[in-house]
Design an enzyme around this catalytic site. Structure first.
Site, PDB file in Angstrom:
ATOM      1  N   CYS A   7     -12.751  16.913  -1.069  1.00 21.68           N
ATOM      2  CA  CYS A   7     -14.031  16.681  -0.404  1.00 21.68           C
ATOM      3  C   CYS A   7     -14.503  17.960   0.260  1.00 21.68           C
ATOM      4  CB  CYS A   7     -13.893  15.569   0.632  1.00 21.68           C
ATOM      5  SG  CYS A   7     -13.152  14.063  -0.025  1.00 21.68           S
ATOM      6  N   ASP A 102      -8.771  23.116   2.329  1.00 23.86           N
ATOM      7  CA  ASP A 102      -8.964  23.464   0.907  1.00 23.86           C
ATOM      8  C   ASP A 102      -8.405  24.856   0.632  1.00 23.86           C
ATOM      9  OD1 ASP A 102     -11.000  24.635   2.445  1.00 23.86           O
ATOM     10  OD2 ASP A 102     -12.569  24.290   0.962  1.00 23.86           O
ATOM     11  N   ARG A 103      -8.572  25.758   1.607  1.00 17.09           N
ATOM     12  CA  ARG A 103      -8.019  27.103   1.454  1.00 17.09           C
ATOM     13  C   ARG A 103      -6.491  27.049   1.410  1.00 17.09           C
ATOM     14  NH1 ARG A 103     -10.408  30.583   6.213  1.00 17.09           N
ATOM     15  NH2 ARG A 103      -9.246  32.235   5.160  1.00 17.09           N
ATOM     16  N   THR A 125     -19.642  25.926  -1.212  1.00 14.09           N
ATOM     17  CA  THR A 125     -20.721  26.038  -0.230  1.00 14.09           C
ATOM     18  C   THR A 125     -20.553  27.353   0.524  1.00 14.09           C
ATOM     19  OG1 THR A 125     -20.524  23.655   0.060  1.00 14.09           O
ATOM     20  CG2 THR A 125     -21.847  24.860   1.681  1.00 14.09           C
ATOM     21  N   THR A 181     -40.262  36.048  -7.788  1.00 13.89           N
ATOM     22  CA  THR A 181     -39.496  35.702  -6.587  1.00 13.89           C
ATOM     23  C   THR A 181     -38.171  35.052  -6.961  1.00 13.89           C
ATOM     24  OG1 THR A 181     -41.548  35.390  -5.384  1.00 13.89           O
ATOM     25  CG2 THR A 181     -39.569  34.408  -4.421  1.00 13.89           C
TER      26      THR A 181
END
Ligand code: ADP
Ligand code: PAZ
Ligand code: K
EC number: 2.7.1.33
Length: 249
Positions: A7, A102-103, A125, A181
């Site tokens: 998650c 998670d790391r 993220t 852009t």
């Protein structure tokens, strides 16, 4: 069958392992708890026995998801927790519980696969880098905004940067200077990530010469893999660590 969940801040990565047959039954990426339940309920032959998960979300969010899974599937849920030392890896944070889980799991998986010094790069993220030496000592790491955060900051804090997802995807076909852009932003942010990777590689070489393994994981790994041809691309690195931290009997 075992349900595994990673998650993250944006998405839930899930997969179901077929314990009897051995191997993968199904896998996916969803953006909400409900979407996870819906995805799983779509399988007639699903018979979950246990679930293990890692979450970098709040304990309230993780507890809510755990309850939903227990109610919907009658499974017992085990959550990965912090540890100062495991599987030969020593957590390098002053306060080991502060290191993102998670790391930590990616580190356990990476050190296990490398059996030596490694640099672990995760493109979600946030983008993270972690350094582990040949003795399993975590030297620390770096956290910076990932692609979704960089582009959204530009969209949010400027008045004239606006474009859609499909234009963004097309823009990333090249890294030539942008002539619109969307090209300028998407390619610029992508180059930031690539520059980050090169800097991490330089640092790892300054420590270990050529004697280290680079792992690349996370949903946006594809943006950088071509600049480190020697890297091992391991999309399920967190799951490998999860199985080590939460063995199920
Ligand atoms: N199937 C997918 N669904 C959603 N995002 C995906 C998918 N494949 C790749 N991505 C990319 O992955 C990124 C999110 O990476 P991820 O590792 O899931 O982040 P987090 O762990 O922080 O939730 C998004 O920016 C998106 O571009
Ligand atoms: C650094 C992270 C935000 C990465 O999360 P992600 O991009 O995978 O969703 C997460 O590992 C986290 O919340 N870590 C806690 C802070 C730390 O590791 O120092
Ligand atoms: K992640």
């Amino acid at each position: 069958m075992i349900l595994e969940l990673d998650c993250g801040n944006s998405f839930i990565k899930w997969r179901v392992l077929n314990t009897a047959a051995g191997g993968l039954f199904a896998e996916g990426v969803v953006d909400s708890d409900q979407a996870l339940v819906d995805s799983l309920c779509a399988f007639d032959s699903l018979s979950l026995r246990k679930c293990r998960l890692v979450s970098v979300r709040t304990s309230e969010e993780t507890a809510a998801l755990t309850r939903i899974l227990e109610q919907a599937f009658g499974v017992s849920v085990v959550c990965a927790t912090s540890s100062s030392e495991m599987a030969g890896v020593r957590n390098g944070y002053h306060d080991y519980e502060r290191l993102g889980l998670d790391r930590w799991l990616a580190m356990l998986g990476g050190f296990h696969l490398a059996a030596g010094a490694c640099l672990i790069l995760d493109f979600g993220t946030a983008v993270t880098a972690d350094f582990i030496n040949a003795e399993g000592e975590h030297l620390g790491g770096f956290i910076c905004p990932g692609m979704p955060l960089m582009r959204n900051q530009l969209r949010t804090h400027t008045r004239k940067i606006r474009y859609g997802d499909s234009a963004a995807e097309r823009a990333l076909a090249s890294h030539a200077p942008g002539r619109s852009t969307v090209e300028a932003v998407e390619r610029g942010c992508s180059l930031m990530l690539r520059g980050f990777v090169l800097t991490q590689m330089e640092m790892a070489r300054s420590y270990w010469g050529e004697r280290f393994t680079v792992f690349i994981t996370g949903g946006d790994a594809g943006l950088v893999t071509d600049i480190v041809p020697e890297a091992r691309i391991v999309p399920d690195l967190v799951f490998i660590g999860l199985a080590m931290a939460c063995p199920l009997t």
